[in-house]
Motif scaffolding. Structure first.
Motif, mmCIF file in Angstrom:
data_model
loop_
_atom_site.group_PDB
_atom_site.id
_atom_site.type_symbol
_atom_site.label_atom_id
_atom_site.label_comp_id
_atom_site.label_asym_id
_atom_site.label_seq_id
_atom_site.Cartn_x
_atom_site.Cartn_y
_atom_site.Cartn_z
ATOM 1 N N GLU A 39 12.268 -29.154 10.855
ATOM 2 C CA GLU A 39 11.422 -28.423 11.786
ATOM 3 C C GLU A 39 11.019 -27.078 11.168
ATOM 4 N N PRO A 40 9.723 -26.803 11.036
ATOM 5 C CA PRO A 40 9.302 -25.525 10.456
ATOM 6 C C PRO A 40 9.706 -24.350 11.351
ATOM 7 N N ALA A 41 10.065 -23.249 10.720
ATOM 8 C CA ALA A 41 10.475 -22.052 11.455
ATOM 9 C C ALA A 41 9.885 -20.813 10.802
ATOM 10 N N LEU A 42 9.595 -19.813 11.624
ATOM 11 C CA LEU A 42 9.123 -18.529 11.123
ATOM 12 C C LEU A 42 10.339 -17.644 10.866
ATOM 13 N N ARG A 43 10.329 -16.919 9.749
ATOM 14 C CA ARG A 43 11.434 -16.032 9.418
ATOM 15 C C ARG A 43 10.976 -14.596 9.581
ATOM 16 N N GLY A 44 11.821 -13.804 10.183
ATOM 17 C CA GLY A 44 11.565 -12.382 10.347
ATOM 18 C C GLY A 44 12.863 -11.620 10.177
ATOM 19 N N ALA A 45 12.837 -10.338 10.435
ATOM 20 C CA ALA A 45 14.039 -9.527 10.325
ATOM 21 C C ALA A 45 14.030 -8.467 11.414
ATOM 22 N N ILE A 46 15.218 -8.158 11.905
ATOM 23 C CA ILE A 46 15.362 -7.073 12.868
ATOM 24 C C ILE A 46 16.266 -6.016 12.254
ATOM 25 N N ASP A 47 15.951 -4.765 12.528
ATOM 26 C CA ASP A 47 16.748 -3.672 11.993
ATOM 27 C C ASP A 47 18.066 -3.560 12.749
ATOM 28 N N ARG A 48 19.108 -3.223 12.007
ATOM 29 C CA ARG A 48 20.418 -2.977 12.598
ATOM 30 C C ARG A 48 20.792 -1.528 12.332
ATOM 31 N N THR A 49 21.638 -0.985 13.181
ATOM 32 C CA THR A 49 22.045 0.408 12.979
ATOM 33 C C THR A 49 22.955 0.552 11.768
ATOM 34 N N SER A 50 23.748 -0.460 11.505
ATOM 35 C CA SER A 50 24.629 -0.388 10.339
ATOM 36 C C SER A 50 24.331 -1.557 9.410
ATOM 37 N N GLY A 51 23.888 -1.259 8.229
ATOM 38 C CA GLY A 51 23.654 -2.302 7.242
ATOM 39 C C GLY A 51 22.204 -2.720 7.115
ATOM 40 N N ALA A 52 22.025 -3.781 6.366
ATOM 41 C CA ALA A 52 20.698 -4.310 6.076
ATOM 42 C C ALA A 52 20.121 -5.026 7.303
ATOM 43 N N PRO A 53 18.798 -5.213 7.336
ATOM 44 C CA PRO A 53 18.182 -5.949 8.446
ATOM 45 C C PRO A 53 18.723 -7.378 8.532
ATOM 46 N N ALA A 54 18.855 -7.886 9.758
ATOM 47 C CA ALA A 54 19.368 -9.239 9.984
ATOM 48 C C ALA A 54 18.190 -10.207 10.101
ATOM 49 N N PRO A 55 18.279 -11.366 9.422
ATOM 50 C CA PRO A 55 17.193 -12.345 9.532
ATOM 51 C C PRO A 55 17.211 -13.034 10.897
ATOM 52 N N VAL A 56 16.027 -13.317 11.430
ATOM 53 C CA VAL A 56 15.882 -14.075 12.671
ATOM 54 C C VAL A 56 14.874 -15.190 12.431
ATOM 55 N N TYR A 57 15.038 -16.274 13.164
ATOM 56 C CA TYR A 57 14.170 -17.440 13.005
ATOM 57 C C TYR A 57 13.640 -17.860 14.362
ATOM 58 N N ARG A 58 12.395 -18.362 14.376
ATOM 59 C CA ARG A 58 11.786 -18.934 15.577
ATOM 60 C C ARG A 58 11.074 -20.218 15.201
ATOM 61 N N HIS A 59 11.045 -21.162 16.164
ATOM 62 C CA HIS A 59 10.273 -22.384 15.950
ATOM 63 C C HIS A 59 8.822 -22.009 15.681
ATOM 64 N N ASP A 60 8.185 -22.728 14.807
ATOM 65 C CA ASP A 60 6.774 -22.478 14.510
ATOM 66 C C ASP A 60 5.913 -22.710 15.737
ATOM 67 N N LYS A 61 6.217 -23.729 16.502
ATOM 68 C CA LYS A 61 5.440 -24.059 17.690
ATOM 69 C C LYS A 61 6.326 -23.978 18.938
#
Length: 69
Positions: A39-61
């Protein structure tokens, strides 16, 4: 010899999704259902207060994503 046109570099929108990929075993951040093996998914990132941004995924559709956008 012809010169190449100078173009402006595209601006990066931090809220935009980075790319389309496959993320089996991860959870969709919109509908909280697991993402399937092919299943295709979109990858993004959210900022965290401590450390590197965390990856997040969502269904393409994802139907939830269409309503939120």
């Amino acid at each position: 010899m012809a010169r190449a046109k100078k173009t402006k570099a595209p601006e990066f929108d931090r809220d935009a999704w980075e790319y389309l990929t496959f993320a089996p075993g991860h959870e969709c951040s919109a509908c909280h259902r697991p993402i399937g093996d092919l299943e295709p998914a979109l990858r993004g990132a959210i900022d965290r207060t401590s450390g590197a941004p965390a990856p997040v995924y969502r269904h393409d559709k994802c139907p939830t994503r269409a309503v939120a956008a």
